[in-house]
Design an enzyme around this catalytic site. Structure first.
Site, PDB file in Angstrom:
ATOM      1  N   GLU A 286       0.828  -1.209   0.000  1.00 39.81           N
ATOM      2  CA  GLU A 286       0.000   0.000   0.000  1.00 39.81           C
ATOM      3  C   GLU A 286       0.867   1.266   0.000  1.00 39.81           C
ATOM      4  O   GLU A 286       1.861   1.339   0.723  1.00 39.81           O
ATOM      5  CB  GLU A 286      -0.901  -0.011   1.228  1.00 39.81           C
ATOM      6  CG  GLU A 286      -1.778   1.218   1.394  1.00 39.81           C
ATOM      7  CD  GLU A 286      -2.480   1.253   2.735  1.00 39.81           C
ATOM      8  OE1 GLU A 286      -3.438   2.040   2.868  1.00 39.81           O
ATOM      9  OE2 GLU A 286      -2.081   0.507   3.649  1.00 39.81           O
ATOM     10  N   LYS A 350      -9.419   2.558  -3.049  1.00 38.77           N
ATOM     11  CA  LYS A 350      -9.906   2.074  -1.759  1.00 38.77           C
ATOM     12  C   LYS A 350     -11.303   2.631  -1.510  1.00 38.77           C
ATOM     13  O   LYS A 350     -11.543   3.829  -1.656  1.00 38.77           O
ATOM     14  CB  LYS A 350      -8.945   2.501  -0.649  1.00 38.77           C
ATOM     15  CG  LYS A 350      -9.267   1.908   0.710  1.00 38.77           C
ATOM     16  CD  LYS A 350      -8.202   2.290   1.731  1.00 38.77           C
ATOM     17  CE  LYS A 350      -8.449   1.643   3.077  1.00 38.77           C
ATOM     18  NZ  LYS A 350      -7.424   2.024   4.078  1.00 38.77           N
ATOM     19  N   CYS A 403      -5.469  -2.362   2.698  1.00 37.40           N
ATOM     20  CA  CYS A 403      -5.348  -2.230   4.142  1.00 37.40           C
ATOM     21  C   CYS A 403      -6.498  -2.949   4.844  1.00 37.40           C
ATOM     22  O   CYS A 403      -6.762  -4.115   4.595  1.00 37.40           O
ATOM     23  CB  CYS A 403      -5.268  -0.753   4.516  1.00 37.40           C
ATOM     24  SG  CYS A 403      -4.871  -0.445   6.250  1.00 37.40           S
TER      25      CYS A 403
END
Length: 535
Positions: A286, A350, A403
């Protein structure tokens, strides 16, 4: 056992609160990295006995009647989440000069907030309370319900769900593919609380037999599923996972960003081990690129030279839209796909952002009060659009989760049911070598079993690894290791036996109806005069 139960039932005031807090902290030992699930077999019977002692005197006001069981659950939850999530405060020490003041709010505030869910659980359970096994069913229903609520209320944060304690190894993870996390949470509490019946004179044998049957089914199904898993030697995709262990304090330091980028290039360009094929897919963690990729033509050229023909590079990067129109732009935490020409041919953003980390809730109001987001980055992030898979090489479709998106149950139907593998990129360096990265990795393992897909995980400082569709670790790096993992990942697609989330919700309904029925019957029974004392 009856004497111990009696002492716990009669606890009052701060002693009752202290017992609930300690029981919750003990239950946290069931989570990684300890995986001592037997701790829950101690903690939950104590919780049952504390609730046994929460009976209200006749004529007591409704608010006080509700507050007593709620506070038992709140103290239990506060102990559980404090012992399990204290490491979140480590993120504030990366820039201690700016955020150390907020340490108590992170270490104590988050557990205090999450404990409200468990307070609601014990309140609901107490409203359905009766005697014998039925009160265990009431507790299982209530905890299963609030754990399900934790997946979406206040943006959702289902970290360290109780059911995970019943799944410390792949053998014990297989049941989640049948009953989902909702079912696992309820069944786990039902079994964990059953030893409370050792202090009872009614229902002891039936309850313990039921618990043993559930455990046997849980273990037996896992053993059968793993023993019948096919050996996959064909239709493989060769994946290289890069773990550089970049110091978080340097992440967005402009003076070292070129060195960080060069570290990624050097690791990715390493020749494979003797006899190993060239990777088809290279995965970086990430926000691995420490600048806006599209603003650096030289970086794109370097990536084009790195990626060979027939390869694809999947990079965690910050993506920006809108600056070309003169606006301030919208920033996205994304996975970007790069081909051999150095072109970013696809990107997925995301969707679930971390409050206070990636954006500031109620930013206008809180900004005027001097608050800012806690994670240093180029800007606050915007949520992405609908999730979808990225097509890589040879038609392999990778479904990305960035994440903590990987901790949310039910990802099998979240984005693309035809995906060949799950991709999880993360940066857990914020939390150092604490329980956090181990807990995060375990939840990713469970998602692989739920989805019936292999998982490829790239984490800045660990835990990076590859997990097959049965939750078994194919290969992994330790925390703070530096290097690359070259793994042949099978394109497994294991069909679910049933819709797990629906089965789990049906189990919740069964426990709830059972507890409610027995509670109503008990309420209609006349009170035996032997149990009435003159005042």
């Amino acid at each position: 056992m009856e004497r111990l139960a009696g002492k716990i039932i009669l606890l009052w005031g701060w002693r009752r609160a202290g017992a609930a807090f300690i029981a919750g902290a003990v239950a946290a030992l069931g989570q990684p990295p300890f995986d001592f699930f037997a701790a829950c077999l101690i903690a939950f019977p104590v919780l049952v006995w504390l609730l046994d002692g929460a009976a209200s005197p006749v004529g007591e006001r409704l608010l006080r009647r509700m507050l007593r069981p709620f506070m038992i659950g709140w103290w239990f939850g506060f102990g559980y989440f404090l012992a399990g999530l204290w490491w979140t405060g480590n993120a504030l020490l990366v820039e201690a000069e700016l955020f150390a003041w907020a340490l108590p709010f992170a270490v104590f505030g988050l557990p205090a907030l999450l404990a409200v869910f468990y307070g609601v659980a014990t309140l609901i359970a107490r409203l359905l309370w009766s005697d014998g096994i039925a009160r265990i069913a009431a507790l299982a229903f209530a905890f299963g319900l609030v754990e399900w609520l934790r997946t979406f209320v206040l943006t959702g944060f289902p970290w360290n769900a109780i059911g995970q304690a019943a799944m410390p190894v792949p053998l014990l993870m297989q049941s989640v593919g049948v009953v989902g996390m909702a079912g696992m949470n309820a069944l786990a509490v039902f079994v964990f609380a059953m030893p409370a019946l050792l202090a009872a004179r009614r229902g002891r044998r039936a309850g313990l037999a039921m618990a043993l049957a559930l455990v046997a089914a849980h273990v037996g199904y896992g053993a059968w599923r793993l023993s019948s898993a096919p050996e996959t030697t064909e239709d493989l995709v060769n994946v290289r996972v890069v773990q550089p262990s970049i110091d978080q304090s340097e992440k967005w330091d402009n003076t070292v960003r070129d060195r960080i980028f060069a570290t990624y290039l050097d690791l990715s360009a390493r020749p494979p081990a003797d006899g190993a094929p060239q990777p088809d897919m290279i995965v970086w963690p990430e926000t691995s690129v420490p600048f806006i990729l599209t603003e650096r033509a030289d970086a794109l050229v370097a990536l084009g030279e790195l990626v060979q023909e027939g390869q694809v590079l999947l990079v965690g990067a910050v993506r920006v839209e809108g600056e070309s129109q003169g606006s301030s732009g919208r920033y996205y935490n994304a996975v970007v796909a790069i081909n051999a020409e150095g072109e970013t041919y696809d990107a997925v953003d995301k969707v679930r952002l971390v409050p206070f980390g990636e954006y500031l809730p109620m930013s206008d109001l809180l900004g005027r009060l001097g608050m800012r987001q806690l994670v240093q980055s180029v800007s606050a992030f915007s949520p992405g659009g609908p999730r979808r898979a990225i097509e890589t090489v040879n038609g392999v479709r990778a479904l990305p989760f960035i994440c903590y998106e990987i901790i949310f149950p039910g990802i099998a139907g979240n984005g693309d049911a035809d995906a060949d593998l799950i991709l999880n990129v993360t940066n857990d360096a914020w939390f150092g070598d604490t329980p956090g990265p181990y807990q995060h990795f375990r939840q990713a393992q469970i998602r692989a079993v739920e989805a019936g897909r292999p998982l490829v995980r790239a984490a800045n400082n660990g835990i990076s690894g590859v997990v097959d569709a049965y939750g078994r670790i194919v290969d992994a790096f330790a925390i703070d290791a530096v290097g690359v993992l070259d793994v042949a990942v099978p394109r497994q697609k294991i069909a679910a036996i049933a819709a797990p989330h629906l089965v789990g919700l049906a189990l919740l309904a069964i426990f709830g109806l059972w507890a409610a029925t027995i509670s109503l019957i008990a309420a209609r029974e006349p009170i035996d005069s032997r149990y009435i004392r003159d005042s």
